[in-house]
Design a protein around this motif. Structure first.
Motif, PDB file in Angstrom:
ATOM      1  N   GLY A   1       0.798  -1.218   0.000  1.00  0.00           N
ATOM      2  CA  GLY A   1       0.000   0.000   0.000  1.00  0.00           C
ATOM      3  C   GLY A   1       0.830   1.266   0.000  1.00  0.00           C
ATOM      4  O   GLY A   1       0.301   2.365   0.169  1.00  0.00           O
TER       5      GLY A   1
ATOM      6  N   THR B   1       2.739   0.066  -7.011  1.00  0.00           N
ATOM      7  CA  THR B   1       1.989  -0.271  -8.220  1.00  0.00           C
ATOM      8  C   THR B   1       1.389   0.984  -8.841  1.00  0.00           C
ATOM      9  O   THR B   1       1.392   1.148 -10.067  1.00  0.00           O
ATOM     10  CB  THR B   1       0.872  -1.283  -7.882  1.00  0.00           C
ATOM     11  N   THR B   2       0.900   1.887  -7.989  1.00  0.00           N
ATOM     12  CA  THR B   2       0.335   3.127  -8.525  1.00  0.00           C
ATOM     13  C   THR B   2       1.401   3.894  -9.294  1.00  0.00           C
ATOM     14  O   THR B   2       1.138   4.413 -10.386  1.00  0.00           O
ATOM     15  CB  THR B   2      -0.245   3.977  -7.376  1.00  0.00           C
TER      16      THR B   2
HETATM   17  P1  ADP Z   1       1.593  -1.104  -3.437  1.00  0.00           P
HETATM   18  O1  ADP Z   1       1.716  -1.543  -4.842  1.00  0.00           O
HETATM   19  O2  ADP Z   1       2.787  -0.361  -2.951  1.00  0.00           O
HETATM   20  O3  ADP Z   1       1.224  -2.216  -2.525  1.00  0.00           O
HETATM   21  P2  ADP Z   1      -0.599   0.473  -4.446  1.00  0.00           P
HETATM   22  O4  ADP Z   1       0.093   1.441  -5.328  1.00  0.00           O
HETATM   23  O5  ADP Z   1      -1.296  -0.642  -5.074  1.00  0.00           O
HETATM   24  O6  ADP Z   1       0.414  -0.048  -3.339  1.00  0.00           O
HETATM   25  O7  ADP Z   1      -1.641   1.263  -3.566  1.00  0.00           O
HETATM   26  C1  ADP Z   1      -1.325   2.465  -2.895  1.00  0.00           C
HETATM   27  C2  ADP Z   1      -2.595   3.002  -2.267  1.00  0.00           C
HETATM   28  O8  ADP Z   1      -3.448   3.500  -3.284  1.00  0.00           O
HETATM   29  C3  ADP Z   1      -3.368   1.966  -1.490  1.00  0.00           C
HETATM   30  O9  ADP Z   1      -3.894   2.598  -0.350  1.00  0.00           O
HETATM   31  C4  ADP Z   1      -4.471   1.588  -2.446  1.00  0.00           C
HETATM   32  O10 ADP Z   1      -5.622   1.202  -1.752  1.00  0.00           O
HETATM   33  C5  ADP Z   1      -4.708   2.886  -3.202  1.00  0.00           C
HETATM   34  N1  ADP Z   1      -5.159   2.665  -4.576  1.00  0.00           N
HETATM   35  C6  ADP Z   1      -4.485   2.006  -5.552  1.00  0.00           C
HETATM   36  N2  ADP Z   1      -5.169   2.003  -6.709  1.00  0.00           N
HETATM   37  C7  ADP Z   1      -6.314   2.692  -6.453  1.00  0.00           C
HETATM   38  C8  ADP Z   1      -7.457   3.047  -7.248  1.00  0.00           C
HETATM   39  N3  ADP Z   1      -7.553   2.702  -8.552  1.00  0.00           N
HETATM   40  N4  ADP Z   1      -8.438   3.747  -6.654  1.00  0.00           N
HETATM   41  C9  ADP Z   1      -8.349   4.117  -5.357  1.00  0.00           C
HETATM   42  N5  ADP Z   1      -7.317   3.807  -4.561  1.00  0.00           N
HETATM   43  C10 ADP Z   1      -6.300   3.111  -5.084  1.00  0.00           C
END
Ligand code: ADP
Ligand code: MG
Length: 587
Positions: free
Chosen positions: A384, A388-389
């Motif tokens: 989180g 990935t974002t």
């Molecule tokens: P990681 O890959 O480091 O585990 P992510 O980038 O997947 O983390 O997620 C970072 C945060 O953004 C998390 O709190 C996740 O719930 C939120 N998040 C990711 N994608 C979305 C989305 N499409 N809409 C809303 N929140 C998102």
């Protein structure tokens, strides 16, 4: 490089398809000759005429729905455009038949493209509703624009071309048109556009990451579908010499769709079978018409039974019975050559002030990092933390809230996902995104096909060879013709990597490639990453496995709560107290 043992002398993929095409051509010629020569009474001739012209329109649905996975509930409207172009053109304006037919197809093509434009913002149920609205609007126009369309009375006395004035000659013309349509639709699946459509149908996000322009592909599918609707409708008008609005209502669009689903939406042969059956079943059941209701009940039951027990339609069912085993590639596979582009800019990837907010959630909050050319760079952080974002913003799936992204010195921030792929980004996904109806090879071919891939064609290996080489590079060369769903989780991850490598990217982005792998798979992944890096490819990898990360990456960027908390040489960063705290807790 692995060289396959020579295969036993069997039909190769190429000659197999040549045999198929030969059989098809023969069947088509026989059908045209029969249509032109076998005498039928007027009643049977009418049924045949209807079946043949409908089947052309249903072939259109096998493009938009079968290949591209988009719903079109307005095929009767496009059919009407063709029919009215021929009707009004030949009767009111005395324009030659074939010019009217071409004009009608052109209008339908344009209208289909226009309808396809709505797919930019809409999908699923909403798209279905837009197509229904289009159908209804056209019906209203046909009924009410009396000055132009003759209103509910329709158009009668429609002329045929002189050469095809007799019913038999005209039927032969329609059969020939169906045969050619069927051939083109059949071959479409193996073209660049057809592959793009199948990729969009299977997984839109993966398609755009593989360099497919998803939006344009959908618009093209709608336009082609409508074009075939127009062709069928134009021939229908000439066949019956009369058209009226009630022949092209919404219920007829449903009939077209049922025909496609019944026969098997994946193939033009299925379209033809479905059309024939749906037109013939009522005729076969005519003897039941003395008992009111019984006929409709049996007709409905027959359709339901077929759809329930043959999910892929009748042709899909038959094709499965005759499916031949995949033939292992017989020719030796050349080694994969990765030749990442190099503009001379010091950084292969540069991210500046990158932010992505989801409402109030700051998933990524002002992150900077630079991936040096030829380096393996890892992005780590707790769950989180925004890894990935970050990758999704870098690859163009999300628009950044703020910040800039440079690939090989070029600002790509404003580019859409598929254009960034063309600009040199290749990626894999944390939750695997493969084209699930395709073989491993077909998946990788779509990657190899990305525009700007200098490693394919003209003195380079062909698409297929490049794709085979990429699969072989990740160790799956021998299983290239297996469906991707037959592979283990770890191997599916490798196919994703092969798909990205085949596109000859400048930077490879990997989102948790080791997740779910067992220790020996992790070992070979490690080995694979080293072989990729040895060819000079730049890698940005996200992973939680610190042994892997520390083993392959020279450089680390650490995120926590969307912010960069450390950045530098791997060993230095891993010693920093706040990194240890973020990972292992405050101790
Ligand atoms: P990681 O890959 O480091 O585990 P992510 O980038 O997947 O983390 O997620 C970072 C945060 O953004 C998390 O709190 C996740 O719930 C939120 N998040 C990711 N994608 C979305 C989305 N499409 N809409 C809303 N929140 C998102
Ligand atoms: Mg993640």
């Amino acid at each position: 490089m692995s060289v396959e043992p020579a295969a036993p002398p069997t039909l190769s993929g190429l000659s197999r398809s040549t045999v198929g095409q030969g059989l098809y051509a023969m069947a088509a010629v026989v059908a045209v000759i029969c249509a032109a020569t076998v005498r039928t009474d007027g009643y049977v001739a009418n049924i045949l005429m209807q079946a043949v012209t409908y089947a052309i329109a249903v072939c259109g649905l096998s493009v938009v729905l079968g290949l591209c996975g988009q719903i079109n509930l307005a095929q009767a409207a496009f059919f009407a455009l063709g029919a009215y172009a021929v009707g009004l053109g030949t009767v009111d304006y005395d324009i030659p038949f074939f010019i009217c037919l071409a004009g009608g197809m052109g209008v339908a093509f344009a209208a289909g493209g226009l309808l396809g434009l709505s797919t930019l913002r809409l999908g699923g149920h909403y798209l279905a509703m837009v197509t229904i609205s289009f159908q209804q609007i056209l019906t209203v126009v046909l009924i009410n624009a009396i000055q132009i369309t003759n209103g509910p009375d329709g158009v009668s006395g429609i002329k045929r071309p002189d050469l095809f004035a007799s019913s038999q000659a005209y039927l032969a013309l329609a059969v020939a048109a169906l045969a050619i349509t069927g051939y083109l639709v059949w071959r479409l699946a193996g073209t660049r556009l057809g592959r793009a459509m199948r990729a969009v149908r299977d997984n839109e996000i993966a398609a755009s990451a593989a360099g497919v322009d998803v939006y344009r592909t959908k618009v093209a599918a709608f336009a082609i579908c409508a074009l075939l609707g127009g062709l069928g409708g134009g021939l229908f008008a000439g066949g019956f010499a009369y058209v009226s609005p009630d022949q092209f209502a919404f219920s007829d669009s449903i009939v077209f769709l049922t025909m496609a689903l019944l026969g098997g939406v994946a193939s033009p042969v299925g379209s033809t079978i479905g059309t024939g059956l749906l037109i013939l079943i009522p005729e076969w059941l005519r003897f039941l018409k003395s008992v009111p209701g019984l006929y409709l009940a049996i007709y409905g039951l027959a359709v339901i039974l077929i759809v329930v027990f043959m999910a892929d339609g009748i042709w899909g069912f038959i094709a499965r019975l005759f499916r031949r085993p995949a033939i292992a590639p017989s020719s030796p596979i050349a080694p994969l050559v990765l030749k990442p582009a190099d503009s001379g800019a010091p950084a292969a990837l540069e991210v500046r002030g990158l932010a992505k907010y989801f409402g109030g959630l700051k998933a990524v909050d002002g992150v900077d990092f630079t991936v040096r050319r030829g380096a393996v760079h890892a992005l780590i952080g707790p769950n989180g933390s925004g890894k990935t974002t970050t990758l999704n913003v870098v690859s163009g799936l999300y628009r950044p809230t703020a910040g800039r992204i440079f690939v090989d010195g070029v600002d790509v921030t404003a580019l859409s996902a598929h254009k960034r792929t063309i600009a040199g980004l290749g990626r894999t996904f944390q939750n695997i995104r493969l084209f699930r109806s395709m073989t491993a090879l077909e998946n990788v071919v779509i990657g190899a096909e990305r525009g700007g891939n200098t490693q394919v064609g003209r003195g380079h290996p062909t698409l297929q060879e490049r794709a085979r080489a990429a699969l072989d590079f990740v160790g799956l060369g021998a299983r290239s013709d297996d469906l991707v769903t037959r592979f283990s989780y770890g191997h599916q991850r490798l196919i994703e990597i092969a798909r990205a490598l085949a596109s000859n990217p400048t930077v490879l982005l990997l989102d948790e490639p080791a997740a779910g792998l067992n220790s020996s798979e992790k070992k070979s992944l490690h080995d694979l990453l080293e072989r990729i890096a040895a060819q000079g490819l730049t890698i940005l990898i996200i992973d939680h496995d610190m042994t892997l990360v520390a083993g392959v990456a020279q450089h680390l960027t650490v995120l926590n709560f969307g912010r960069r908390i450390a950045d530098g040489d791997t060993l230095d960063v891993l010693r920093q107290p706040d990194v240890i705290a973020a990972y292992l807790g405050a101790e």
